[in-house]
Design a protein around this motif. Structure first.
Motif, mmCIF file in Angstrom:
data_model
loop_
_atom_site.group_PDB
_atom_site.id
_atom_site.type_symbol
_atom_site.label_atom_id
_atom_site.label_comp_id
_atom_site.label_asym_id
_atom_site.label_seq_id
_atom_site.Cartn_x
_atom_site.Cartn_y
_atom_site.Cartn_z
ATOM 1 N N HIS A 218 32.472 27.252 72.185
ATOM 2 C CA HIS A 218 31.266 27.307 71.346
ATOM 3 C C HIS A 218 31.298 28.605 70.545
ATOM 4 C CE1 HIS A 218 29.263 30.443 73.753
ATOM 5 N NE2 HIS A 218 29.652 29.789 74.842
ATOM 6 N N THR A 220 30.231 32.205 69.275
ATOM 7 C CA THR A 220 29.772 33.338 70.082
ATOM 8 C C THR A 220 28.298 33.665 69.874
ATOM 9 O OG1 THR A 220 30.591 34.813 68.336
ATOM 10 C CG2 THR A 220 32.048 34.404 70.209
ATOM 11 N N THR A 223 24.435 29.993 72.931
ATOM 12 C CA THR A 223 24.710 29.840 74.354
ATOM 13 C C THR A 223 24.274 28.451 74.789
ATOM 14 O OG1 THR A 223 24.298 32.213 74.701
ATOM 15 C CG2 THR A 223 24.351 30.799 76.656
ATOM 16 N N ALA A 227 27.402 26.175 79.377
ATOM 17 C CA ALA A 227 28.319 27.320 79.479
ATOM 18 C C ALA A 227 28.377 27.905 80.887
ATOM 19 C CB ALA A 227 27.922 28.394 78.481
ATOM 20 N N ASP A 228 27.240 27.982 81.577
ATOM 21 C CA ASP A 228 27.207 28.597 82.904
ATOM 22 C C ASP A 228 27.928 27.776 83.961
ATOM 23 O OD1 ASP A 228 25.795 30.754 81.962
ATOM 24 O OD2 ASP A 228 23.830 29.927 82.481
ATOM 25 N N LYS A 240 34.100 31.205 71.874
ATOM 26 C CA LYS A 240 34.335 31.505 73.280
ATOM 27 C C LYS A 240 34.803 30.224 73.956
ATOM 28 C CE LYS A 240 32.315 33.942 77.224
ATOM 29 N NZ LYS A 240 31.140 34.693 77.722
#
Length: 257
Positions: A218, A220, A223, A227-228, A240
Motif C-alpha cells: 500500500h 506509505t 494505513t 496491514a496489522d 510498503k
C-alpha cells in the motif's frame, strides 16, 4: 514642582525601558524555542533519510546477489555443448512440403502466443498504473507482488487473473486502478512503452525478488485495515510491502489490497 515632574518622568522612562527589555527577552526565548524545534525536525528528517538510504542499499545488495547468481547460471549454460548452426530460411523451405507443413501446423502455438501477450499487457498495466512514477526498483517490486500472487494458492494462477481480480465489483478490486476509472485517462506513451518493455523482460525471466516474497502493498501515506495482520517486508519508494505471516492469515486472505 518641576523637580517632582522630572522625577516622575524618569520613573516612566525606566518603566518603559524595563518593559521593552522584558519584551526583547520574551522574543529571544520564543526564537530560541522555535530554532530548537526546527533543528529537531531537521535531525529527524535526516535520520529518516539515512534509514531510507540504508534500506535501499540492502535492497540493491539483494538485487546484486540475485543478478550475480543468474549471471553465473547463464555462463554455465553457455559453456555447455554447442548447437549446430541454424539453417537458412530458403534451405528449410526448399526441403519441406508447404502443404504438408500447413496441414501439420499446431495452431495452439498461436493461442499460447496470444495468451503470453495478454499476460505481458496485464503486468505492464500493473506496473504503469501502480508505479510509473517510481524508480525501476519500485516497479520491479510491484511486478514481484503480482507474480508472488500468481504462485500463491490463495489467488488466481494467471497474471491477468491476479491483476483484475474483483474488478467487476466497485469495492472488490485488488488493484485499485482496475475499478476506480484510472484506465480511462490518457496514457503517457513513453512510460507505457517502458512498462511494456519491463513486463516483457520480467516474464522472460529477468526477475528480481526485491519485495522479499510480498503479496500485498500500500502507499506509505495510508494505513489499510489489513496491514496489522501481515508481516512488513520492505518499504520501497512510496510503497510498503507485506507478506502472510501464518497459514491462518493465508486462509483468511484480505478481500482487497
Amino acid at each position: 514642582m518641576n523637580e517632582k515632574r522630572e522625577h516622575n518622568s524618569h520613573e516612566v522612562n525606566w518603566t518603559l525601558r524595563s518593559l521593552a527589555a522584558a519584551g526583547l527577552l520574551s522574543i529571544c526565548a520564543v526564537a530560541s524555542a522555535m530554532s530548537a524545534t526546527v533543528n529537531a525536525g531537521r535531525a529527524e528528517d535526516e535520520r529518516k533519510a539515512q534509514a531510507a538510504i540504508a534500506q535501499e542499499a540492502d535492497l540493491v545488495a539483494d538485487l546484486a546477489t540475485y543478478l550475480a547468481a543468474e549471471t553465473a547460471a547463464t555462463r554455465e549454460a553457455l559453456d555447455g555443448p554447442r548447437l549446430k548452426p541454424a539453417k537458412a530460411t530458403g534451405e528449410i523451405l526448399d526441403a519441406a512440403d508447404p502443404i504438408e507443413a500447413l496441414a501439420s501446423f499446431d495452431f495452439a502455438t498461436l493461442t499460447m502466443a496470444k495468451l503470453d501477450a495478454a499476460e505481458r499487457t496485464c503486468l505492464a498495466q500493473a506496473i504503469y498504473y501502480e508505479a510509473r512514477s517510481e524508480p525501476r526498483i519500485g516497479q520491479l517490486a510491484v511486478a514481484d507482488v503480482v507474480l508472488n500472487r500468481v504462485a500463491s494458492r490463495v489467488y488466481p494462477d494467471t497474471v491477468c487473473g491476479v491483476v483484475f481480480q474483483g474488478s467487476e465489483r466497485r469495492t472488490g478490486c485488488q488493484f485499485s486502478f482496475t475499478c476506480d476509472g484510472s484506465m480511462h485517462a490518457r496514457l503517457s506513451k513513453r512510460k507505457w512503452q517502458e512498462s511494456q518493455d519491463l513486463a516483457g523482460a520480467i516474464l522472460a525471466g529477468i526477475r528480481a525478488p526485491v519485495s522479499r516474497n510480498a503479496t500485498h502493498y500500500h502507499a506509505t501515506y495510508v494505513t489499510p485495515h489489513w496491514a496489522d495482520s501481515l508481516t512488513p517486508t520492505a518499504t520501497i519508494g512510496t510503497h510498503k510491502f507485506y507478506k502472510f505471516n501464518s497459514r491462518t492469515n493465508v486462509a483468511a486472505a484480505p478481500a482487497a489490497m
